[in-house]
Design a protein around this motif. Structure first.
Motif, PDB file in Angstrom:
ATOM      1  N   LEU A 300       0.822  -1.163   0.162  1.00 24.54           N
ATOM      2  CA  LEU A 300      -0.076  -0.010   0.055  1.00 24.54           C
ATOM      3  C   LEU A 300       0.684   1.237  -0.074  1.00 24.54           C
ATOM      4  CD1 LEU A 300      -2.620  -1.046   2.860  1.00 24.54           C
ATOM      5  CD2 LEU A 300      -2.656  -1.330   0.351  1.00 24.54           C
ATOM      6  N   ILE A 301       0.244   2.387  -0.605  1.00 24.90           N
ATOM      7  CA  ILE A 301       1.048   3.496  -0.413  1.00 24.90           C
ATOM      8  C   ILE A 301       0.148   4.135   0.626  1.00 24.90           C
ATOM      9  CG2 ILE A 301       1.140   5.970  -1.552  1.00 24.90           C
ATOM     10  CD1 ILE A 301       1.030   4.497  -4.256  1.00 24.90           C
ATOM     11  N   LEU A 302       0.815   4.457   1.850  1.00 24.09           N
ATOM     12  CA  LEU A 302       0.325   4.951   3.171  1.00 24.09           C
ATOM     13  C   LEU A 302       0.517   6.510   3.153  1.00 24.09           C
ATOM     14  CD1 LEU A 302       2.163   2.456   5.304  1.00 24.09           C
ATOM     15  CD2 LEU A 302      -0.250   2.251   4.688  1.00 24.09           C
ATOM     16  N   LEU A 303      -0.490   7.083   3.454  1.00 27.44           N
ATOM     17  CA  LEU A 303      -0.952   8.512   3.313  1.00 27.44           C
ATOM     18  C   LEU A 303      -1.092   9.072   4.859  1.00 27.44           C
ATOM     19  CD1 LEU A 303      -2.850   8.680   0.207  1.00 27.44           C
ATOM     20  CD2 LEU A 303      -0.548   9.480   0.308  1.00 27.44           C
ATOM     21  N   PRO A 304      -1.054  10.163   4.982  1.00 26.21           N
ATOM     22  CA  PRO A 304      -1.733  10.926   6.457  1.00 26.21           C
ATOM     23  C   PRO A 304      -3.109  10.801   6.414  1.00 26.21           C
ATOM     24  CG  PRO A 304       0.193  12.550   5.383  1.00 26.21           C
ATOM     25  CD  PRO A 304      -0.511  11.452   4.290  1.00 26.21           C
ATOM     26  N   LYS A 305      -3.549  11.221   7.454  1.00 26.84           N
ATOM     27  CA  LYS A 305      -4.987  11.391   7.703  1.00 26.84           C
ATOM     28  C   LYS A 305      -5.687   9.927   7.751  1.00 26.84           C
ATOM     29  CE  LYS A 305      -7.134  15.025   8.133  1.00 26.84           C
ATOM     30  NZ  LYS A 305      -7.156  15.875   9.388  1.00 26.84           N
ATOM     31  N   TRP A 308      -5.075   5.533   2.574  1.00 28.00           N
ATOM     32  CA  TRP A 308      -4.136   4.760   1.861  1.00 28.00           C
ATOM     33  C   TRP A 308      -4.555   4.654   0.333  1.00 28.00           C
ATOM     34  CZ3 TRP A 308      -7.707   2.149   4.854  1.00 28.00           C
ATOM     35  CH2 TRP A 308      -8.445   1.403   4.205  1.00 28.00           C
ATOM     36  N   CYS A 309      -3.713   4.280  -0.520  1.00 29.78           N
ATOM     37  CA  CYS A 309      -3.989   3.628  -1.810  1.00 29.78           C
ATOM     38  C   CYS A 309      -3.294   2.769  -2.394  1.00 29.78           C
ATOM     39  CB  CYS A 309      -4.114   4.814  -2.657  1.00 29.78           C
ATOM     40  SG  CYS A 309      -2.656   5.683  -3.199  1.00 29.78           S
ATOM     41  N   SER A 310      -3.688   2.359  -3.419  1.00 31.85           N
ATOM     42  CA  SER A 310      -2.653   0.837  -4.084  1.00 31.85           C
ATOM     43  C   SER A 310      -3.264   0.887  -5.504  1.00 31.85           C
ATOM     44  CB  SER A 310      -3.143  -0.313  -3.300  1.00 31.85           C
ATOM     45  OG  SER A 310      -4.594  -0.767  -3.542  1.00 31.85           O
ATOM     46  N   LEU A 311      -2.423   0.156  -6.378  1.00 30.21           N
ATOM     47  CA  LEU A 311      -2.634  -0.323  -7.710  1.00 30.21           C
ATOM     48  C   LEU A 311      -1.812  -1.527  -7.911  1.00 30.21           C
ATOM     49  CD1 LEU A 311      -2.317   1.831 -10.947  1.00 30.21           C
ATOM     50  CD2 LEU A 311      -1.381  -0.669 -10.719  1.00 30.21           C
ATOM     51  N   MET A 312      -2.786  -2.616  -8.011  1.00 26.13           N
ATOM     52  CA  MET A 312      -2.350  -3.859  -8.155  1.00 26.13           C
ATOM     53  C   MET A 312      -2.844  -4.607  -9.502  1.00 26.13           C
ATOM     54  SD  MET A 312      -2.118  -5.182  -4.122  1.00 26.13           S
ATOM     55  CE  MET A 312      -3.914  -4.506  -3.814  1.00 26.13           C
ATOM     56  N   ASP A 313      -2.046  -5.473 -10.229  1.00 28.00           N
ATOM     57  CA  ASP A 313      -2.666  -6.395 -11.116  1.00 28.00           C
ATOM     58  C   ASP A 313      -2.893  -7.695 -10.423  1.00 28.00           C
ATOM     59  OD1 ASP A 313      -2.040  -4.771 -13.134  1.00 28.00           O
ATOM     60  OD2 ASP A 313       0.010  -5.152 -13.388  1.00 28.00           O
ATOM     61  N   SER A 314      -4.139  -8.394 -10.827  1.00 27.15           N
ATOM     62  CA  SER A 314      -4.516  -9.632 -10.029  1.00 27.15           C
ATOM     63  C   SER A 314      -5.565 -10.221 -10.982  1.00 27.15           C
ATOM     64  CB  SER A 314      -5.196  -9.376  -8.743  1.00 27.15           C
ATOM     65  OG  SER A 314      -5.578 -10.556  -8.242  1.00 27.15           O
ATOM     66  N   GLY A 315      -5.369 -11.515 -11.300  1.00 30.22           N
ATOM     67  CA  GLY A 315      -6.390 -12.334 -12.172  1.00 30.22           C
ATOM     68  C   GLY A 315      -6.883 -11.572 -13.357  1.00 30.22           C
ATOM     69  N   GLY A 316      -5.871 -10.934 -14.105  1.00 28.02           N
ATOM     70  CA  GLY A 316      -6.234 -10.351 -15.472  1.00 28.02           C
ATOM     71  C   GLY A 316      -6.716  -9.137 -15.532  1.00 28.02           C
TER      72      GLY A 316
END
Length: 344
Positions: A300-305, A308-316
């Protein structure tokens, strides 16, 4: 209702009647035609559900008829939303404001400035199914100076009607929404997630992920975060928060702890999908059962307050997510999934 991440489903079901939760959901991919002729395939957008008890405790409406959902959304999203905004790298590090806008006193004291004071006047028309809002950045000042309301930039967005600019827009009656915007650079998308605090409908976070699309590969470029409070009915930005802003600058404060976000989460979800015609760019988020998701805090990209956010490839698919840990063990999340066939 939502369930806590560590709890047994039967046990925690009873404790959490008043919670709201957005959770991930997978569907067969649907192709949506962008206005610039490109194609992408969000299999879902933001998800939400509100329990009957939650309606009583939070004034969110969940059982409105389909024709009334947009009207309820318009009521909850419209108004003067003021606060602070900041840009972050893909590592979650805050980006300093341009030196040209930083007051000389700060430069002399070598004080780093990361946050804009912002306004976001928003108006959704309850009958026409249209919405417009402005993101206004104010020049930073030292203390409560007279020029605290000096505007640096104004960016206006239009949803629906003859001036529509959005490629896909999914909304919930609570005022939450997720939007996909095509930008001037045809290889860029902006994914905007607006999350209302389930315990305080006058507090929200908007997280915008800027994504570059290279063929079928999605690459996160940077993240913009706006933490905002509702200050009254829509006045087209005439109401300036200044020193009356209830919140404070946040970009350099502590980031969310990965251990608080990772693990197993359970909760109800709602979803919206978009077909290839391009005519259904505006869709209501509808309840779609209960599901479990497993989140790895290390990805994860951990942010204040507590964001968080993320970008992931999974199952096509490529899944792009944001989340807000609004209390220990309780989160509201929004996810967009794109199929491998989606091209820009």
């Amino acid at each position: 209702f939502s369930l806590p991440k560590h709890g047994n489903l039967a046990v925690n079901h009873q404790q959490l009647h008043s919670r709201v939760n957005f959770h991930s959901f997978s569907d067969p991919p649907y192709v949506h035609q962008c206005r610039n002729g490109g194609k992408f395939t969000p299999s879902c957008l933001a998800k939400t559900v509100v329990s009957d008890v939650g309606v009583q405790n939070s004034d969110f409406t969940t059982d409105a008829a389909a024709d009334d959902t947009w009207s309820e959304f318009a009521k909850n999203v419209s108004g003067e939303w003021d606060g602070f905004g900041a840009d972050f790298t893909i590592e979650g590090k805050p980006i300093e404001l341009p030196e040209s806008v930083v007051p000389e006193a700060y430069r002399e004291w070598e004080v780093k400035v990361y946050d804009w004071q912002t306004q976001c006047p928003t108006l959704a028309e309850p009958v026409e199914n249209t919405m417009t809002y402005k993101t206004i950045k104010l020049l930073p000042t030292v203390g409560c100076e007279a020029d605290a309301a000096t505007r640096y930039s104004i960016e206006e967005k239009n949803i629906g009607g003859v001036d529509n600019e959005v490629s896909a827009f999914a909304y919930h009656s609570s005022g939450c929404y997720t939007a996909i915007w095509s930008v001037a650079d045809k290889n860029l998308l902006e994914l905007e997630h607006c999350l209302i605090n389930p315990r305080d409908k006058e507090s929200r976070a908007r997280i915008i992920q800027v994504v570059r699309v290279d063929g079928t590969k999605f690459v996160l470029q940077n993240v913009r975060v706006f933490c905002e409070q509702w200050y009254g009915p829509f006045r087209n930005g005439d109401q300036l928060g200044g020193c009356a802003i209830r919140d404070s600058a946040f970009a350099s404060t502590a980031a969310t702890n990965a251990s608080d976000v990772g693990g197993v989460w359970k909760g109800s979800n709602a979803a919206a999908s978009f077909d290839s015609s391009g005519d259904n760019f505006l869709e209501e988020l509808k309840a779609n059962g209960v599901m479990k998701s497993i989140r790895d805090g290390s990805n994860l990209i951990l942010l204040p307050k507590q964001l968080w956010c993320s970008l992931m490839d999974s199952g096509g698919e490529t899944c792009i997510e944001v989340g807000w840990l609004y209390d220990q063990g309780y989160a509201i999340t929004s996810r967009c999934c794109f199929s491998r066939e989606g091209k820009l």
